[in-house]
Design an enzyme around this catalytic site. Structure first.
Site, PDB file in Angstrom:
ATOM      1  N   TYR A 161     136.105  60.045  50.166  1.00 50.95           N
ATOM      2  CA  TYR A 161     136.142  58.806  50.951  1.00 50.95           C
ATOM      3  C   TYR A 161     134.940  58.752  51.903  1.00 50.95           C
ATOM      4  O   TYR A 161     134.229  57.740  51.981  1.00 50.95           O
ATOM      5  CB  TYR A 161     137.468  58.727  51.737  1.00 50.95           C
ATOM      6  CG  TYR A 161     137.478  57.656  52.792  1.00 50.95           C
ATOM      7  CD1 TYR A 161     137.650  56.317  52.447  1.00 50.95           C
ATOM      8  CD2 TYR A 161     137.309  57.957  54.146  1.00 50.95           C
ATOM      9  CE1 TYR A 161     137.645  55.323  53.425  1.00 50.95           C
ATOM     10  CE2 TYR A 161     137.308  56.975  55.118  1.00 50.95           C
ATOM     11  CZ  TYR A 161     137.477  55.658  54.751  1.00 50.95           C
ATOM     12  OH  TYR A 161     137.466  54.677  55.718  1.00 50.95           O
ATOM     13  N   ASN A 167     136.079  44.439  53.424  1.00 48.16           N
ATOM     14  CA  ASN A 167     136.938  45.381  54.140  1.00 48.16           C
ATOM     15  C   ASN A 167     137.718  46.307  53.201  1.00 48.16           C
ATOM     16  O   ASN A 167     137.993  47.451  53.547  1.00 48.16           O
ATOM     17  CB  ASN A 167     137.910  44.544  55.005  1.00 48.16           C
ATOM     18  CG  ASN A 167     139.109  45.317  55.466  1.00 48.16           C
ATOM     19  OD1 ASN A 167     139.035  46.125  56.375  1.00 48.16           O
ATOM     20  ND2 ASN A 167     140.256  45.089  54.815  1.00 48.16           N
ATOM     21  N   LYS A 186     131.689  56.062  52.038  1.00 47.26           N
ATOM     22  CA  LYS A 186     131.276  55.257  53.195  1.00 47.26           C
ATOM     23  C   LYS A 186     129.812  55.548  53.565  1.00 47.26           C
ATOM     24  O   LYS A 186     129.074  54.654  53.960  1.00 47.26           O
ATOM     25  CB  LYS A 186     132.212  55.529  54.379  1.00 47.26           C
ATOM     26  CG  LYS A 186     133.631  55.003  54.133  1.00 47.26           C
ATOM     27  CD  LYS A 186     133.651  53.491  54.116  1.00 47.26           C
ATOM     28  CE  LYS A 186     134.895  52.909  53.510  1.00 47.26           C
ATOM     29  NZ  LYS A 186     134.999  51.452  53.639  1.00 47.26           N
ATOM     30  N   ASP A 209     140.553  42.377  42.432  1.00 50.89           N
ATOM     31  CA  ASP A 209     140.769  43.809  42.225  1.00 50.89           C
ATOM     32  C   ASP A 209     139.406  44.471  42.074  1.00 50.89           C
ATOM     33  O   ASP A 209     138.718  44.302  41.059  1.00 50.89           O
ATOM     34  CB  ASP A 209     141.623  44.052  40.976  1.00 50.89           C
ATOM     35  CG  ASP A 209     141.899  45.530  40.774  1.00 50.89           C
ATOM     36  OD1 ASP A 209     141.399  46.365  41.574  1.00 50.89           O
ATOM     37  OD2 ASP A 209     142.613  45.876  39.810  1.00 50.89           O
TER      38      ASP A 209
HETATM   39  N1  LIG Z   1     142.048  52.790  59.410  1.00 50.60           N
HETATM   40  C1  LIG Z   1     141.033  53.512  59.835  1.00 50.60           C
HETATM   41  O1  LIG Z   1     141.170  54.418  60.644  1.00 50.60           O
HETATM   42  C2  LIG Z   1     139.652  53.204  59.337  1.00 50.60           C
HETATM   43  C3  LIG Z   1     138.578  53.871  59.919  1.00 50.60           C
HETATM   44  C4  LIG Z   1     137.295  53.595  59.498  1.00 50.60           C
HETATM   45  C5  LIG Z   1     137.101  52.665  58.489  1.00 50.60           C
HETATM   46  N2  LIG Z   1     138.162  52.048  57.936  1.00 50.60           N
HETATM   47  C6  LIG Z   1     137.895  51.075  56.879  1.00 50.60           C
HETATM   48  O2  LIG Z   1     138.584  49.873  57.171  1.00 50.60           O
HETATM   49  C7  LIG Z   1     138.830  49.159  55.972  1.00 50.60           C
HETATM   50  C8  LIG Z   1     140.280  48.713  55.934  1.00 50.60           C
HETATM   51  O3  LIG Z   1     141.102  49.850  55.850  1.00 50.60           O
HETATM   52  P1  LIG Z   1     142.548  49.927  56.491  1.00 50.60           P
HETATM   53  O4  LIG Z   1     142.513  51.058  57.413  1.00 50.60           O
HETATM   54  O5  LIG Z   1     142.999  48.619  56.939  1.00 50.60           O
HETATM   55  O6  LIG Z   1     143.360  50.427  55.186  1.00 50.60           O
HETATM   56  P2  LIG Z   1     144.598  49.843  54.390  1.00 50.60           P
HETATM   57  O7  LIG Z   1     145.687  49.467  55.326  1.00 50.60           O
HETATM   58  O8  LIG Z   1     144.875  50.855  53.334  1.00 50.60           O
HETATM   59  O9  LIG Z   1     143.994  48.539  53.719  1.00 50.60           O
HETATM   60  C9  LIG Z   1     143.092  48.625  52.659  1.00 50.60           C
HETATM   61  C10 LIG Z   1     143.070  47.313  51.918  1.00 50.60           C
HETATM   62  O10 LIG Z   1     142.204  47.450  50.798  1.00 50.60           O
HETATM   63  C11 LIG Z   1     142.904  46.958  49.659  1.00 50.60           C
HETATM   64  N3  LIG Z   1     142.444  47.540  48.412  1.00 50.60           N
HETATM   65  C12 LIG Z   1     142.537  48.819  47.995  1.00 50.60           C
HETATM   66  N4  LIG Z   1     142.101  48.920  46.742  1.00 50.60           N
HETATM   67  C13 LIG Z   1     141.716  47.692  46.350  1.00 50.60           C
HETATM   68  C14 LIG Z   1     141.192  47.149  45.163  1.00 50.60           C
HETATM   69  N5  LIG Z   1     141.020  47.897  44.064  1.00 50.60           N
HETATM   70  N6  LIG Z   1     140.910  45.846  45.103  1.00 50.60           N
HETATM   71  C15 LIG Z   1     141.120  45.059  46.179  1.00 50.60           C
HETATM   72  N7  LIG Z   1     141.633  45.492  47.333  1.00 50.60           N
HETATM   73  C16 LIG Z   1     141.937  46.804  47.400  1.00 50.60           C
HETATM   74  C17 LIG Z   1     144.338  47.324  49.927  1.00 50.60           C
HETATM   75  O11 LIG Z   1     145.204  46.607  49.065  1.00 50.60           O
HETATM   76  P3  LIG Z   1     146.675  47.187  48.717  1.00 50.60           P
HETATM   77  O12 LIG Z   1     147.553  46.895  49.897  1.00 50.60           O
HETATM   78  O13 LIG Z   1     147.034  46.426  47.486  1.00 50.60           O
HETATM   79  O14 LIG Z   1     146.514  48.668  48.488  1.00 50.60           O
HETATM   80  C18 LIG Z   1     144.437  46.911  51.374  1.00 50.60           C
HETATM   81  O15 LIG Z   1     144.586  45.525  51.469  1.00 50.60           O
HETATM   82  C19 LIG Z   1     138.421  50.096  54.843  1.00 50.60           C
HETATM   83  O16 LIG Z   1     137.117  49.775  54.412  1.00 50.60           O
HETATM   84  C20 LIG Z   1     138.406  51.451  55.506  1.00 50.60           C
HETATM   85  O17 LIG Z   1     137.540  52.347  54.863  1.00 50.60           O
HETATM   86  C21 LIG Z   1     139.427  52.282  58.322  1.00 50.60           C
END
Ligand SMILES: NC(=O)c1ccc[n+]([C@@H]2O[C@H](COP(=O)([O-])OP(=O)(O)OC[C@H]3O[C@@H](n4cnc5c(N)ncnc54)[C@H](OP(=O)(O)O)[C@@H]3O)[C@@H](O)[C@H]2O)c1
Length: 320
Positions: free
Chosen positions: A196, A108, A200, A82
């Site tokens: 957010y 990630n 980043k 966490d």
């Molecule tokens: N999706 C996009 O368009 C996009 C674009 C650019 C960058 N990103 C980056 O890609 C990465 C993955 O994002 P995603 O899009 O796959 O989002 P996501 O589906 O919301 O996944 C985020 C993950 O982070 C976990 N998380 C959140 N808070 C946490 C904590 N306190 N401790 C440990 N884990 C935690 C979440 O766990 P829970 O399921 O328990 O909440 C989930 O497993 C992030 O760094 C995001 O900024 C995403």
């Protein structure tokens, strides 16, 4: 390359590089990009893939899903992490020191929230996306280094931190404050619509400064991965306007996750660099990051972050 061109006309390559024999940690691996990246890593013959999750039940479900789709059983392990708790980050990193080897960390996990709340004395987005992410990276460096020494024939250990295109979409006014972290922690001054993106941008600035300060011959590679806009649960709180935008513009989660795997497979040419569509491309960093002002901001951020990290884990800077 523009954001829309990249979204509509470029696909990151399907990862093919073998991870045979390697141990990989993926944070936030129960859903989204982390889950799909983990699936690729198992398919690519990784020996062990540690799904680092805050919800262990969700992690076990993800593990079953990966096992079912890849047919490789017993490769994934679910470990609790966490990032909103420094004790949890430290316990996780300590457990990682017991591993026989650690080749790759994909940092990630992140949150995107419009709600101001505090975790460990800082605004939660900053704690999770910035402080704990860098804390974990620093805590795991010695293990990666030990792996490099024990396995000199293997690829250099890598840390890929998942950042975002949005780093360029924030004016980040807080950096002009006397103390950036204090300003970000002030609920009366907080602009959560920007938070957010600012987190980043901070990751990018801090990682660039970290690599710059430890400019000696690092045995490991640290890079920053921009996955593009992808379908995932990330923007769940950001309202229907953003949801609609995503329906038109976003990549599939699997396509986006390729960039994480390509970052994790990248070599020394990616050290300290920004990767877009699986390729090193520092020219895609924002003008601010590349400007003298950005350089000042990265130094200022680093100088503020060091005492915070030393307060959490005295002596941690010796890991650099
Ligand atoms: N999706 C996009 O368009 C996009 C674009 C650019 C960058 N990103 C980056 O890609 C990465 C993955 O994002 P995603 O899009 O796959 O989002 P996501 O589906 O919301 O996944 C985020 C993950 O982070 C976990 N998380 C959140 N808070 C946490 C904590 N306190 N401790 C440990 N884990 C935690 C979440 O766990 P829970 O399921 O328990 O909440 C989930 O497993 C992030 O760094 C995001 O900024 C995403």
């Amino acid at each position: 390359m523009g954001f829309y061109y990249s979204q509509f006309f470029v696909q990151p390559a399907y990862p093919t590089q073998s991870f045979a024999g390697q141990t990989v940690i993926v944070t936030g691996a129960n859903v989204g990009l982390g889950l799909e990246a983990s699936r690729h890593l198992v398919r690519l013959q990784a020996e062990k893939v540690i799904l680092a999750v805050r919800n262990v039940a969700a992690g076990e479900e993800a593990k079953r899903d990966v096992e079912l789709s890849t047919g490789r059983i017993g490769v994934c392990e679910v470990w609790e992490l966490d990032l909103a708790s420094y004790a949890s980050v430290q316990a996780f990193a300590y457990k990682a020191t017991q591993l026989p080897r650690l080749d790759v960390v994909i940092a990630n996990a992140a949150i995107a929230t419009a709600t101001f709340s505090i975790a460990e004395g800082h605004e939660r987005t900053i704690t999770v996306n910035v402080i704990s992410t860098i804390l974990l990276t620093l805590l795991l460096l010695p293990k990666l280094r030990e792996t490099a020494e024990k396995h000199p024939q293997a690829n250099r250990p890598r840390i890929s931190v998942v950042v975002s295109e949005t780093h360029a979409w924030t004016p980040f006014p807080e950096y002009k404050a006397e103390n950036i972290f204090e300003k970000l922690d002030d609920p009366t001054a907080a602009d959560m619509t920007d938070r957010y993106a600012s987190s980043k941008l901070m990751d990018i600035l801090i990682l660039r400064e970290m690599v710059h300060r430890a400019s000696g011959a690092w045995p490991e590679v640290v890079n920053m991965v921009n996955p593009g806009l992808c379908h995932s649960r990330l923007a769940r709180e950001l309202g229907w306007g953003f949801w609609l935008f995503k329906q038109v513009v976003a990549r599939s989660t699997e396509v986006g996750s390729r960039t994480l795997v390509l970052g994790a497979a990248a070599g020394p040419e990616s050290h300290g660099k920004y990767m877009v569509n699986g390729k090193v491309d520092d020219s895609a960093l924002s003008g601010f990051v590349r400007s003298p002002e950005g350089r000042n901001a990265q130094q200022k951020l680093w100088e503020e972050l060091v005492p915070i990290l030393e307060g959490i884990k005295p002596g941690i800077m010796q890991n650099l």
